[in-house]
Design a protein around this motif. Structure first.
Motif, short mmCIF file in Angstrom:
data_model
loop_
_atom_site.label_atom_id
_atom_site.label_comp_id
_atom_site.label_asym_id
_atom_site.label_seq_id
_atom_site.Cartn_x
_atom_site.Cartn_y
_atom_site.Cartn_z
N ARG A 167 0.84 -1.20 0.00
CA ARG A 167 0.00 0.00 0.00
C ARG A 167 0.87 1.25 0.00
O ARG A 167 0.49 2.27 -0.58
CB ARG A 167 -0.96 -0.03 1.19
N MET B 31 1.25 2.15 -3.37
CA MET B 31 0.04 2.68 -4.01
C MET B 31 -0.04 4.18 -3.72
O MET B 31 -0.47 4.96 -4.55
CB MET B 31 -1.21 1.98 -3.46
N THR B 32 0.41 4.56 -2.54
CA THR B 32 0.37 5.98 -2.16
C THR B 32 1.49 6.76 -2.85
O THR B 32 1.27 7.83 -3.37
CB THR B 32 0.52 6.13 -0.63
N CYS C 192 1.56 6.42 3.27
CA CYS C 192 0.31 5.66 3.34
C CYS C 192 -0.27 5.87 4.73
O CYS C 192 0.42 5.72 5.73
CB CYS C 192 0.60 4.18 3.11
N VAL C 193 -1.55 6.25 4.79
CA VAL C 193 -2.16 6.53 6.10
C VAL C 193 -3.05 5.38 6.57
O VAL C 193 -3.79 5.52 7.55
CB VAL C 193 -2.97 7.85 6.07
N GLY C 194 -2.96 4.25 5.86
CA GLY C 194 -3.71 3.07 6.31
C GLY C 194 -5.21 3.22 6.25
O GLY C 194 -5.94 2.47 6.91
N ALA C 195 -5.70 4.15 5.42
CA ALA C 195 -7.15 4.38 5.37
C ALA C 195 -7.88 3.20 4.73
O ALA C 195 -9.09 3.03 4.91
CB ALA C 195 -7.46 5.65 4.59
N ASN C 196 -7.14 2.42 3.96
CA ASN C 196 -7.66 1.20 3.37
C ASN C 196 -8.83 1.42 2.42
O ASN C 196 -9.61 0.51 2.16
CB ASN C 196 -8.05 0.18 4.45
N TYR C 197 -8.91 2.63 1.91
CA TYR C 197 -9.91 2.92 0.87
C TYR C 197 -9.64 2.00 -0.32
O TYR C 197 -10.57 1.49 -0.95
CB TYR C 197 -9.73 4.39 0.49
N CYS C 198 -8.34 1.78 -0.61
CA CYS C 198 -7.91 0.95 -1.74
C CYS C 198 -8.52 -0.45 -1.67
O CYS C 198 -9.20 -0.90 -2.59
CB CYS C 198 -6.38 0.87 -1.75
N PHE D 222 -8.51 2.58 -5.42
CA PHE D 222 -7.98 3.93 -5.49
C PHE D 222 -7.43 4.32 -4.12
O PHE D 222 -7.95 3.86 -3.09
CB PHE D 222 -9.06 4.92 -5.92
N CYS D 223 -6.40 5.17 -4.15
CA CYS D 223 -5.77 5.58 -2.89
C CYS D 223 -6.40 6.87 -2.39
O CYS D 223 -6.56 7.82 -3.16
CB CYS D 223 -4.27 5.80 -3.12
N ILE D 224 -6.72 6.90 -1.12
CA ILE D 224 -7.44 8.06 -0.58
C ILE D 224 -6.69 9.36 -0.81
O ILE D 224 -7.31 10.38 -1.09
CB ILE D 224 -7.76 7.87 0.93
N HIS D 225 -5.34 9.31 -0.78
CA HIS D 225 -4.67 10.60 -0.96
C HIS D 225 -3.69 10.66 -2.13
O HIS D 225 -2.92 11.58 -2.25
CB HIS D 225 -4.15 11.19 0.34
S1 SF4 Z 1 -6.01 4.22 0.46
FE1 SF4 Z 1 -5.06 4.44 2.44
S2 SF4 Z 1 -4.24 2.39 2.87
FE2 SF4 Z 1 -4.71 2.44 0.71
S3 SF4 Z 1 -2.77 3.04 -0.21
FE3 SF4 Z 1 -3.93 4.92 0.08
S4 SF4 Z 1 -3.27 5.71 2.04
FE4 SF4 Z 1 -2.60 3.58 1.95
#
Ligand code: SF4
Ligand SMILES: Cc1cc2nc3c(=O)[nH]c(=O)nc-3n(C[C@H](O)[C@H](O)[C@H](O)COP(=O)(O)O)c2cc1C
Length: 689
Positions: free
Chosen positions: A322, A325-326, A345-351, A362-365
């Motif tokens: 992840r 991914m960020t 990566c903020v671990g939001a796990n939106y991905c 998709f990555c939240i940020h």
């Molecule tokens: S959505 Fe959150 S957990 Fe997934 S890659 Fe982006 S920052 Fe990391």
């Protein structure tokens, strides 16, 4: 040469890897028709350019037709996949990275109503909670067929130029054979550990016959299911030694735990607020017990921890999946000693949560991830320098400022609060979600590097903006909670934000009416439940908090269930009345003095209930006064050409030739959405300004 442990090359059989950082296999659900086409290729090529040593593609590429693509997996049982794989491997190799692929049969971890609607198979009839299919108990001819399918797929991958293959054995068919919880078979494939491993070794033997001894084959597997009656750690160590002794396996990619339920999966792949690197020591134990190269990934989000993982000898190659991914350019930034510029990566796990809802990862940020064909990770400077004024320093406004800064514009940001963050300031009030503030901190650091000017504690008005003589104005003012949705009694309710911010103290007997179904409702519920109060979350929907999604729900449920929260679905709050009856001593007769009129869209409920606090969570209403005030003076009258936005062209709408500036609004100032949407609005608009 650098002495950074992460930057040391690694010899894996005949393959020389340029450093120790890999992306472990993950299916971002980007395939088109089951093939790795443009979007897929561009995603991996960007990471190869960014310096990663190896990218493990797919995640669960399906070797058989009865392993239906439950999250849009690659269909490697089709011959037509080979040229697409070849294009992918050639493009990644050109950038100096190695590339492998994970092959699997999902067994019961899928649905029968996908793909060709074939019954799913497993070594028992036991259903997997997460995907709900009741499997057919696998027969001898299924086993023979699937072994051949694995070997055919391996041959295709070798022909497609893959550097190697990884077999998936955690939660999928292979380890459904291993685990006593999912294997009811008698005879050669059930019973003793050797029998339960027979399918795996039959697959490996057949694959080796086809691809030869030199081709790299590894195993990604759970070495401890952490489930009563499941595969134990002792058995996991035994499996590891047997894989090594077979001589057919070139690396071990270690997992600890089980993924048959949302909570199980979330412990294997932890999200924000959960401990970093929880299984690293365990991976180290496996490495110590075998002589095979060991890889491992599980919330190793930062370079320092990754460096420790390799330097301490716990792993040979560290997965930062992840994290890539960020930020696809992690290795390049390490090499150039720009680690502090890595987007964290903020671990939001939106991905990951999105793929389980049938969406793309998709990555939240970082909205460029998965959109590499249209949205760049690196912004090119503009030909003409402009004066850009941005109002609002939430995630959307800061992204607009960052991108405008990268374009070389003169940027000023007005913010009414004394610091940046917008709604993320509220989100990160929760200890468990405080990693979210990095979305703001990273952008502020970039803005500082790019000399963006900030004016905090400033309520921007039309005159304030005009004084700046802008060429472009971006309204990113967000919104305010929208609570006025009741037929009667709106003045008696408060918002989730009131509770999260601490502006209002929790009551004792609280109703949260939540038809937004986002994090705010649950975050407020957590605050109230932790205060010792009784909480009921009510929604008119079929399930509560649908926007929070599967893995993000897990930590909330662990808290809320332990604090005895009530969840009421399919009920609707219609109105609220205050009970004004007063006792002789002057106090209110009824401590629970808010009468709630409750119904249901289905028509089966008409009740009155009493609470002492009622919260309405119904998204937000845009703060758009400034936008409408500026609109008449702008050249485009606020119009955004969707066509130009999507095609990535310069915005050229002119509705008022006398207008002095272009005016745009983004994020929740337009309509109630989420952080990703606000940042995406900003990036795709500003990259062409
Ligand atoms: S959505 Fe959150 S957990 Fe997934 S890659 Fe982006 S920052 Fe990391
Ligand atoms: C979108 C997404 C899809 C994934 N799909 C798979 C998969 O198909 N197979 C697999 O073994 N792991 C899969 N994973 C798990 C990753 O390989 C990795 O183990 C996990 O993300 C933890 O590592 P990290 O914290 O470095 O991201 C997936 C992860 C993500 C984010």
């Amino acid at each position: 040469m650098s002495n950074d442990p992460l930057l040391q090359p690694y010899q894996l059989k005949h393959l020389t890897l340029r450093n120790r950082i890999i992306m472990t296999s993950h299916e971002p659900a980007y395939p088109e028709d089951g093939m790795p086409k443009g979007r897929y290729r561009a995603y991996h090529v960007e990471r190869a350019k960014g310096g990663v040593a190896m990218t493990m593609t797919a995640g669960s590429a399906a070797v058989s037709k009865d392993s239906p693509p439950v999250f849009n997996n690659l269909l490697v049982y089709k011959d037509e996949v080979v040229p697409w794989i070849k294009d992918l491997t050639d493009a990644v190799h050109e950038e100096g990275a190695a590339i492998m692929i994970q092959l699997t049969h999902l067994g019961r971890r899928t649905r029968w109503d996908k793909g060709d609607w074939l019954p799913v198979v497993s070594p028992s009839h036991n259903r997997e909670a997460a995907h709900r299919a009741f499997p057919k108990k696998i027969e001898d001819w299924d086993i023979e067929r699937i072994i051949k399918d694995y070997a055919d797929a391996a041959e295709r991958m070798k022909a497609g130029g893959m550097d190697g293959i990884e077999l998936q054995a955690y939660g999928h068919l292979m380890d459904q054979f291993w685990s006593p919880l999912t294997n009811d078979l008698d005879g050669p494939y059930g019973g003793s550990l050797d029998n339960r491993l027979r399918f795996t070794f039959d697959v490996l033997t057949e694959m080796r016959k086809r691809v030869g001894p030199d081709f790299i084959i590894g195993m990604r597997y759970t070495a401890d299911e952490m489930l009563a009656g499941g595969l134990s750690k002792e058995e996991g160590l035994e499996v590891s030694r047997k894989l090594e002794a077979s001589g057919m396996v070139d690396f071990l990619n270690v997992i600890r735990g089980h993924i048959d339920s949302d909570p199980g999966l979330t412990d294997v792949i932890p999200i924000q607020g959960m401990a970093n690197n929880p299984h690293l020591d365990f991976a180290g134990e496996i490495r110590a017990a075998t002589n095979l190269p060991v890889f491992h990934a599980a919330k190793i989000p930062d370079v320092a921890t990754a460096r420790y993982a390799v330097d301490s000898g716990k792993v040979d190659l560290v997965g930062m999946t992840r994290a890539h991914m960020t930020d696809p350019h992690i290795v390049q930034k390490i090499i150039e000693k720009r680690e502090e510029e890595i987007r964290p990566c903020v671990g939001a796990n939106y991905c990951l949560d999105r793929i389980y809802q049938g969406g793309l990862a998709f990555c939240i940020h970082n909205p460029s991830t998965g959109r590499e064909e249209t949205l760049p990770h690196q912004i090119t400077p503009a030909e003409t320098k402009k004066k850009v004024v941005i109002v609002g320093a939430g995630p959307g406004g800061l992204e607009a400022a960052r991108v405008a800064g990268e374009r070389g514009h003169d940027v000023v940001v007005f913010e009414v609060a004394d610091k940046p963050g917008g709604q993320i300031l509220l989100t990160s009030q929760s200890e468990r979600r405080k990693e979210m503030i990095s979305i703001i901190d990273w952008r502020m650091a970039q803005c500082e590097r790019l000399n963006v000017r900030f004016k905090f504690n400033t309520w921007a008005e039309a005159d304030t903006i005009a004084e700046e003589k802008p060429d472009v104005v971006v309204i990113a003012t967000g919104g305010m909670p929208h609570t006025e949705v009741l037929a009667k009694g709106n003045e008696h309710v408060i918002s989730a934000w009131d509770i999260i911010s601490g502006d209002v103290k929790p009551g004792n007997n609280v109703l949260i009416f939540d038809d937004a179904g986002d994090h705010s409702g649950l975050q407020a519920a957590e605050v109230i439940a932790k205060s010792g109060a009784k909480v009921e979350i009510m929604t008119p929907d079929r399930s509560f908090a649908p926007e929070v999604m599967a893995m993000n729900l897990v930590p909330y449920m662990r808290t809320l269930q332990s604090l005895d929260t009530t969840f009421t679905v399919t009920y609707r709050l219609h109105a609220v009345e205050k009970d004004t009856s007063v006792a002789d001593d002057g106090s209110s007769c009824n401590k629970n003095n808010l009468k709630a009129f409750i119904g249901s869209d289905y028509g089966g409920v008409a009740e009155e209930r009493y609470y002492d606090q009622i919260i309405v969570n119904h998204g937000i209403i845009p703060l758009d006064d400034l936008y409408f005030e500026l609109k008449p003076d702008s050249s485009n009258q606020g119009e955004l050409s969707h066509e130009q936005l999507i095609k990535g062209e310069v915005q050229s709408v002119v509705r008022n030739p006398e207008g002095q500036f272009q005016l745009f609004r983004i994020g929740d100032a337009v309509s109630s959405r989420n952080t990703h949407a606000a940042i995406l609005d900003a990036l795709r608009l500003m990259k062409d300004i």
